[in-house]
Write an enzyme that holds these catalytic residues in place. Structure first.
Site, PDB file in Angstrom:
ATOM      1  N   SER A 141       3.142   5.168   2.255  1.00  0.00           N
ATOM      2  CA  SER A 141       2.020   6.035   1.916  1.00  0.00           C
ATOM      3  C   SER A 141       2.573   7.249   1.189  1.00  0.00           C
ATOM      4  O   SER A 141       3.772   7.550   1.281  1.00  0.00           O
ATOM      5  CB  SER A 141       1.296   6.483   3.195  1.00  0.00           C
ATOM      6  OG  SER A 141       0.389   7.536   2.937  1.00  0.00           O
ATOM      7  N   TYR A 154       1.375   9.582  11.883  1.00  0.00           N
ATOM      8  CA  TYR A 154       1.235   8.776  10.672  1.00  0.00           C
ATOM      9  C   TYR A 154       2.379   9.087   9.703  1.00  0.00           C
ATOM     10  O   TYR A 154       2.984   8.174   9.125  1.00  0.00           O
ATOM     11  CB  TYR A 154      -0.111   9.070  10.026  1.00  0.00           C
ATOM     12  CG  TYR A 154      -0.494   8.112   8.921  1.00  0.00           C
ATOM     13  CD1 TYR A 154      -1.077   6.879   9.205  1.00  0.00           C
ATOM     14  CD2 TYR A 154      -0.293   8.442   7.582  1.00  0.00           C
ATOM     15  CE1 TYR A 154      -1.447   6.007   8.202  1.00  0.00           C
ATOM     16  CE2 TYR A 154      -0.656   7.573   6.566  1.00  0.00           C
ATOM     17  CZ  TYR A 154      -1.229   6.355   6.880  1.00  0.00           C
ATOM     18  OH  TYR A 154      -1.584   5.482   5.870  1.00  0.00           O
TER      19      TYR A 154
END
Length: 274
Positions: A141, A154
């Site tokens: 990401s 995350y």
């Protein structure tokens, strides 16, 4: 003829979002598919949306479960003898401050977003090595390049995927296996709706609406870029103008970037409230 025609691909997290878009494009190009997801209903919807002559096999697999991933890879190996493309795409979200986060939620996220990638990589590497040109794609990401408030878990998982994949890419140099790490920016998927948050007071739909304000790229566009990266044997792929901009700012200002991109804090704050 598309590059993926006649190839065999395994995609995790194929029940929605980027995973479903990957399945649909690969299938339209004549690629045989092995699809997995923990969401059986979503996986069935993906299967029903596919039309064409290429073979499709679906299986419920929790990527956090090493034994389940190993069994899936073994079954594919016994049937096919090889795999040409593996895309470790499955992922979940968690939005909480570190001092408010539940330990079990961090474990849950790391089990899927990091260990799921490790499990998929290790289970399929031998089969990828049997392909004349194997391709391993791990989805990180843009949050695997920068830290964002309320996204610590995350961030940790996606930073880990990045480091793991970049090390593996160097180890695979000179082998038939091409390794690519993908860093999407904001993609319009259901990840925010399905995210966990101990501090949340909004519904999943409200959470999704907040996230969609910042998500500029469609899953279909992301999937197309990933498939072309496979064809071109790219080592790293940034998806979206936001990802490319953030990557540049982070390289130029590795400590000051939060002050130069105050919107990032707003994204984290919005997701936390979501």
């Amino acid at each position: 003829m598309p590059y993926t025609t006649g190839k065999i691909a395994a995609v995790t997290g194929a029940g929605s979002g980027i995973g479903r878009a990957l399945a649909m494009q690969l299938h339209s190009e004549g690629c045989a598919l092995y699809l997995s997801d923990v969401d059986e209903a979503g996986l069935a919807e993906t299967r029903a949306a596919l039309s064409g002559s290429a073979a499709v096999d679906t299986r419920r697999v929790d990527v956090a479960d090493k034994a389940a991933v190993d069994a899936w890879a073994t079954a594919i190996g016994e049937r096919e003898g090889r795999i040409d493309i593996v895309i470790n795409n499955a992922g979940v979200g968690l939005s909480d401050r570190v001092d408010e986060c539940r330990y079990e939620d961090v474990q849950w996220l790391m089990g899927i977003n990091f260990w799921g990638v490790v499990h998929g990589t290790m289970a399929f590497l031998p089969l990828l090595g049997q392909s004349p040109q194997g391709h391993l794609v791990n989805i990180s990401s843009i949050f695997g390049m920068i830290g964002v408030p309320t996204q610590s878990a995350y961030n940790a998982a996606k930073f880990a995927v990045r480091g793991y994949t970049e090390a593996l890419r160097q180890e695979m140099e000179g082998s038939p296996v091409h390794v690519c790490c993908v860093h999407p920016g904001g993609i319009r998927t259901n990840i925010a709706r399905r995210a966990r948050s101990a501090a949340s007071d909004l519904s999943p739909d409200e959470r999704g609406q907040v996230f969609e304000q910042f998500a500029r790229t469609s899953p279909e566009s992301a999937a197309a870029q990933i498939i072309r990266a496979v064809e071109k044997r790219k080592k790293r792929l940034l998806i979206g103008g936001d990802a490319k901009f953030i990557s540049i700012i982070n390289r130029l200002f590795p400590v000051r970037y939060p002050a130069l991109m105050p919107g990032l804090g707003k994204v984290g704050s919005a997701l936390d409230k979501a």
